[in-house]
Write a protein that holds these residues in place. Structure first.
Motif, PDB file in Angstrom:
ATOM      1  N   ALA A   9       0.831  -1.200   0.000  1.00 34.36           N
ATOM      2  CA  ALA A   9       0.000   0.000   0.000  1.00 34.36           C
ATOM      3  C   ALA A   9       0.869   1.255   0.000  1.00 34.36           C
ATOM      4  O   ALA A   9       2.021   1.242   0.427  1.00 34.36           O
ATOM      5  CB  ALA A   9      -0.905   0.002   1.230  1.00 34.36           C
ATOM      6  N   THR A  10       0.295   2.328  -0.479  1.00 32.67           N
ATOM      7  CA  THR A  10       1.006   3.611  -0.472  1.00 32.67           C
ATOM      8  C   THR A  10       1.064   4.145   0.947  1.00 32.67           C
ATOM      9  O   THR A  10       0.185   3.856   1.764  1.00 32.67           O
ATOM     10  CB  THR A  10       0.288   4.621  -1.380  1.00 32.67           C
ATOM     11  OG1 THR A  10      -1.044   4.798  -0.894  1.00 32.67           O
ATOM     12  CG2 THR A  10       0.252   4.143  -2.819  1.00 32.67           C
ATOM     13  N   PRO A  11       2.080   4.920   1.256  1.00 40.37           N
ATOM     14  CA  PRO A  11       2.174   5.473   2.615  1.00 40.37           C
ATOM     15  C   PRO A  11       1.022   6.430   2.894  1.00 40.37           C
ATOM     16  O   PRO A  11       0.583   7.175   2.025  1.00 40.37           O
ATOM     17  CB  PRO A  11       3.520   6.197   2.625  1.00 40.37           C
ATOM     18  CG  PRO A  11       3.910   6.343   1.208  1.00 40.37           C
ATOM     19  CD  PRO A  11       3.206   5.293   0.430  1.00 40.37           C
ATOM     20  N   VAL A  12       0.544   6.391   4.106  1.00 39.27           N
ATOM     21  CA  VAL A  12      -0.587   7.217   4.512  1.00 39.27           C
ATOM     22  C   VAL A  12      -0.070   8.601   4.886  1.00 39.27           C
ATOM     23  O   VAL A  12       0.843   8.740   5.699  1.00 39.27           O
ATOM     24  CB  VAL A  12      -1.327   6.584   5.707  1.00 39.27           C
ATOM     25  CG1 VAL A  12      -2.456   7.471   6.171  1.00 39.27           C
ATOM     26  CG2 VAL A  12      -1.834   5.208   5.334  1.00 39.27           C
ATOM     27  N   THR A  13      -0.648   9.623   4.266  1.00 41.34           N
ATOM     28  CA  THR A  13      -0.310  10.999   4.620  1.00 41.34           C
ATOM     29  C   THR A  13      -1.579  11.701   5.086  1.00 41.34           C
ATOM     30  O   THR A  13      -2.672  11.412   4.608  1.00 41.34           O
ATOM     31  CB  THR A  13       0.269  11.768   3.423  1.00 41.34           C
ATOM     32  OG1 THR A  13      -0.681  11.743   2.358  1.00 41.34           O
ATOM     33  CG2 THR A  13       1.566  11.160   2.950  1.00 41.34           C
ATOM     34  N   THR A  14      -1.416  12.596   6.006  1.00 38.98           N
ATOM     35  CA  THR A  14      -2.573  13.318   6.509  1.00 38.98           C
ATOM     36  C   THR A  14      -2.990  14.388   5.514  1.00 38.98           C
ATOM     37  O   THR A  14      -2.219  14.799   4.643  1.00 38.98           O
ATOM     38  CB  THR A  14      -2.250  13.979   7.860  1.00 38.98           C
ATOM     39  OG1 THR A  14      -1.201  14.918   7.666  1.00 38.98           O
ATOM     40  CG2 THR A  14      -1.839  12.950   8.886  1.00 38.98           C
ATOM     41  N   ILE A  15      -4.209  14.858   5.649  1.00 39.90           N
ATOM     42  CA  ILE A  15      -4.713  15.904   4.762  1.00 39.90           C
ATOM     43  C   ILE A  15      -3.906  17.185   4.959  1.00 39.90           C
ATOM     44  O   ILE A  15      -3.599  17.889   4.000  1.00 39.90           O
ATOM     45  CB  ILE A  15      -6.211  16.152   5.030  1.00 39.90           C
ATOM     46  CG1 ILE A  15      -7.013  14.915   4.634  1.00 39.90           C
ATOM     47  CG2 ILE A  15      -6.709  17.365   4.286  1.00 39.90           C
ATOM     48  CD1 ILE A  15      -8.461  14.982   4.986  1.00 39.90           C
ATOM     49  N   GLY A  16      -3.534  17.484   6.194  1.00 40.59           N
ATOM     50  CA  GLY A  16      -2.752  18.682   6.467  1.00 40.59           C
ATOM     51  C   GLY A  16      -1.415  18.684   5.759  1.00 40.59           C
ATOM     52  O   GLY A  16      -0.971  19.702   5.239  1.00 40.59           O
ATOM     53  N   ALA A  17      -0.765  17.534   5.725  1.00 40.35           N
ATOM     54  CA  ALA A  17       0.530  17.446   5.047  1.00 40.35           C
ATOM     55  C   ALA A  17       0.377  17.658   3.553  1.00 40.35           C
ATOM     56  O   ALA A  17       1.193  18.320   2.914  1.00 40.35           O
ATOM     57  CB  ALA A  17       1.172  16.094   5.327  1.00 40.35           C
ATOM     58  N   ARG A  18      -0.681  17.126   2.959  1.00 37.51           N
ATOM     59  CA  ARG A  18      -0.914  17.313   1.529  1.00 37.51           C
ATOM     60  C   ARG A  18      -1.284  18.762   1.223  1.00 37.51           C
ATOM     61  O   ARG A  18      -0.863  19.313   0.205  1.00 37.51           O
ATOM     62  CB  ARG A  18      -2.012  16.382   1.045  1.00 37.51           C
ATOM     63  CG  ARG A  18      -1.519  14.933   0.956  1.00 37.51           C
ATOM     64  CD  ARG A  18      -2.566  14.058   0.399  1.00 37.51           C
ATOM     65  NE  ARG A  18      -3.552  13.816   1.452  1.00 37.51           N
ATOM     66  CZ  ARG A  18      -4.650  13.095   1.303  1.00 37.51           C
ATOM     67  NH1 ARG A  18      -4.934  12.563   0.158  1.00 37.51           N
ATOM     68  NH2 ARG A  18      -5.470  12.914   2.312  1.00 37.51           N
ATOM     69  N   LEU A  19      -2.078  19.385   2.091  1.00 40.46           N
ATOM     70  CA  LEU A  19      -2.461  20.783   1.863  1.00 40.46           C
ATOM     71  C   LEU A  19      -1.270  21.722   2.013  1.00 40.46           C
ATOM     72  O   LEU A  19      -1.166  22.708   1.289  1.00 40.46           O
ATOM     73  CB  LEU A  19      -3.576  21.193   2.830  1.00 40.46           C
ATOM     74  CG  LEU A  19      -4.960  20.684   2.492  1.00 40.46           C
ATOM     75  CD1 LEU A  19      -5.946  21.100   3.567  1.00 40.46           C
ATOM     76  CD2 LEU A  19      -5.417  21.184   1.147  1.00 40.46           C
TER      77      LEU A  19
END
Length: 63
Positions: A9-19
Motif C-alpha cells: 500500500a502507499t504510505p498514509v499521509t494526513t490531509i494537512g501534510a498534503r495541503l
C-alpha cells in the motif's frame, strides 16, 4: 506467495501534510503589517460601509 509482513500500500499521509504542500502559507510572524486581524476586519466591514454609503446617497437624483 508474498511475504505477509510487507505491505504494497502507499504510505498514509494526513490531509494537512498534503495541503501544506499544495498551498504554501507563510507563518504569522512573516506576514508583517497590518496582519490577519486587521485584514479580516477590513474585509468584513469594508463592504458594509460601502453599502451604507450607497444607501444613504440613493435618495438623491444625482446618485
Amino acid at each position: 506467495m508474498p511475504n505477509p509482513t510487507t505491505s504494497m500500500a502507499t504510505p498514509v499521509t494526513t490531509i494537512g501534510a498534503r495541503l501544506r504542500g499544495a498551498l504554501p502559507v507563510e507563518r504569522l510572524e512573516d506576514t508583517g503589517f497590518p496582519g490577519r486581524w486587521v485584514g479580516g476586519t477590513a474585509m468584513v466591514f469594508g463592504p458594509l460601509l460601502m453599502l451604507t454609503g450607497a444607501l444613504l446617497r440613493a435618495r438623491f437624483h444625482f446618485f
